[in-house]
Structure formats: C-alpha cells, structure tokens
Design an enzyme around this catalytic site. Structure first.
Site, PDB file in Angstrom:
ATOM      1  N   GLY A  44       0.836  -1.196   0.000  1.00  0.00           N
ATOM      2  CA  GLY A  44       0.000   0.000   0.000  1.00  0.00           C
ATOM      3  C   GLY A  44       0.866   1.238   0.000  1.00  0.00           C
ATOM      4  CD  GLN A  49       3.306   5.857   2.724  1.00  0.00           C
ATOM      5  OE1 GLN A  49       2.373   5.290   2.158  1.00  0.00           O
ATOM      6  NE2 GLN A  49       4.304   5.194   3.271  1.00  0.00           N
ATOM      7  CB  CYS A  96       5.092   2.310   7.632  1.00  0.00           C
ATOM      8  SG  CYS A  96       4.635   3.783   6.720  1.00  0.00           S
ATOM      9  CG  LEU A  97       6.486   1.076   1.587  1.00  0.00           C
ATOM     10  CD1 LEU A  97       5.863   1.402   0.241  1.00  0.00           C
ATOM     11  CD2 LEU A  97       7.607   0.058   1.431  1.00  0.00           C
ATOM     12  CG  HIS A 138      -0.746   1.476   7.319  1.00  0.00           C
ATOM     13  ND1 HIS A 138       0.142   1.007   8.257  1.00  0.00           N
ATOM     14  CD2 HIS A 138      -0.006   2.258   6.482  1.00  0.00           C
ATOM     15  CE1 HIS A 138       1.347   1.496   7.997  1.00  0.00           C
ATOM     16  NE2 HIS A 138       1.282   2.249   6.916  1.00  0.00           N
ATOM     17  CD  GLU A 139      -1.404   2.652   2.682  1.00  0.00           C
ATOM     18  OE1 GLU A 139      -0.920   3.786   2.573  1.00  0.00           O
ATOM     19  OE2 GLU A 139      -0.713   1.654   2.975  1.00  0.00           O
ATOM     20  CG  HIS A 142       0.324   6.780   5.422  1.00  0.00           C
ATOM     21  ND1 HIS A 142       1.419   7.283   6.055  1.00  0.00           N
ATOM     22  CD2 HIS A 142       0.587   5.458   5.219  1.00  0.00           C
ATOM     23  CE1 HIS A 142       2.307   6.307   6.245  1.00  0.00           C
ATOM     24  NE2 HIS A 142       1.819   5.194   5.754  1.00  0.00           N
TER      25      HIS A 142
HETATM   26 NI    NI Z   1       2.666   3.266   5.683  1.00  0.00          NI
END
Ligand code: NI
Length: 175
Positions: A44, A49, A96-97, A138-139, A142
């Site tokens: 995702g 981000q 998380c990225l 989660h997204e 963000h």
């Molecule tokens: Ni994330």
C-alpha cells in the site's frame, strides 16, 4: 516514473491531505504511485508518502493463502476513501515504507464497509476484512497525517523513536 518515498521524521508525513476535487487532476499520478509501491515492495502507498497533498492511496494486498502473491491481482486505487462502518478488532504486526526497518503490533478494526472513488472517478462501495481492512486503515491514517507508530502506547512509541534517531545519527557518521 518512480516517486521519492518520504521517510519519518519528514514533517510532510503529518499533512492531512486534501480531498480530490476532479479526477483529471490526479490521473497522471496514479500509475506513478503504483509503480513506486511495487518498486518498494509495499502492499500500500498513500499520496502523502510521496509528498502529494491529495487523498489517494493504492493497495495490492495479497490473499491470505496465496503463496504466489501475484502482482496486480488485488490492485485497487482509492480516491477520497471513507469508512462507512467498522467493527471487530484485530492485531497485526505492521510496517511502513516511510519507517523502514520498524514493525510493531497495532490494533485496528477487523472489518470495514468502505466508500471511495475508483481511478475513473466512479463511486464504489465494498467490504474489507483481515489484512485488506488493516491496510485500508493504515493508508487512510497516512492521508490524515497519522503513522502506525502514533497508534502505539507512549512508551512503545518513544522507544521506537529513540531507535530511529540512533539509526539516523549512525547513518550521518557513516563513511
Ligand atoms: Ni505506511
């Protein structure tokens, strides 16, 4: 085109992203977000981000018993996503990225009813469970400027922040 994924503690990650007014303004961005997510081996990615102040997320969450994890099979684009209904509770070790190398158990809703625009600007409504439901929450977090570490106990969060700070300091000293 690959986009640069912002890393914690970049202050932009705290941005509460703006609603997308017209689909045409974001059409070009979506393929780049998908390419960036796959390149980073994520399931995702939210626009915040990659430094873009728009309520867009892309997800490709593998089915639970799918060993092959075929890319693109569950690809979905969410624009202005909203949770209409949420129930149950599930704990999952999230990563998380934007916070590489860190994972922690986070509690989320187990099942959702979601409303969103798809990549053509059409309104869609669907149910999500398990890891897919976790990833959507989660997204959306963000897009509200919230990271998974913000959902941890204060003690746990401070421990993780200290660990990241140390790693960043070590990186600055590296040759
Ligand atoms: Ni994330």
């Amino acid at each position: 085109m690959l986009l640069n994924i912002l890393k914690y503690p970049d202050p932009f990650l705290k941005t509460k992203a703006a609603e997308v007014a017209g689909i045409d303004e974001v059409k070009a961005l979506i393929p780049d977000m998908i390419e960036t997510m796959y390149h980073a081996r994520g399931i995702g990615l939210a626009a915040t981000q990659v430094g873009i102040d728009k309520r867009i997320a892309v997800l490709d969450v593998p089915d639970e018993n799918d060993e092959r994890k075929e890319r693109g099979k569950n690809l979905i684009v969410l624009i202005n996503p909203r949770i209409l209904h949420a129930e149950g509770s599930i704990v999952y070790e999230e990563g998380c990225l934007s916070i590489p190398g860190i994972t922690a158990d986070v509690q989320r809703y187990a099942a959702l009813r979601v409303s969103s625009l798809d990549r053509d600007g059409k309104t869609v409504e669907f149910d999500a469970q398990g890891l897919f439901a976790i990833a959507i929450q989660h997204e959306i977090d963000h897009l509200d400027g919230v990271l998974f570490i913000d959902r941890l106990s204060r003690l746990k969060r401070e421990m993780i922040k200290r660990k990241i700070r140390k790693a960043l300091e070590a990186e600055e000293r590296a040759l």
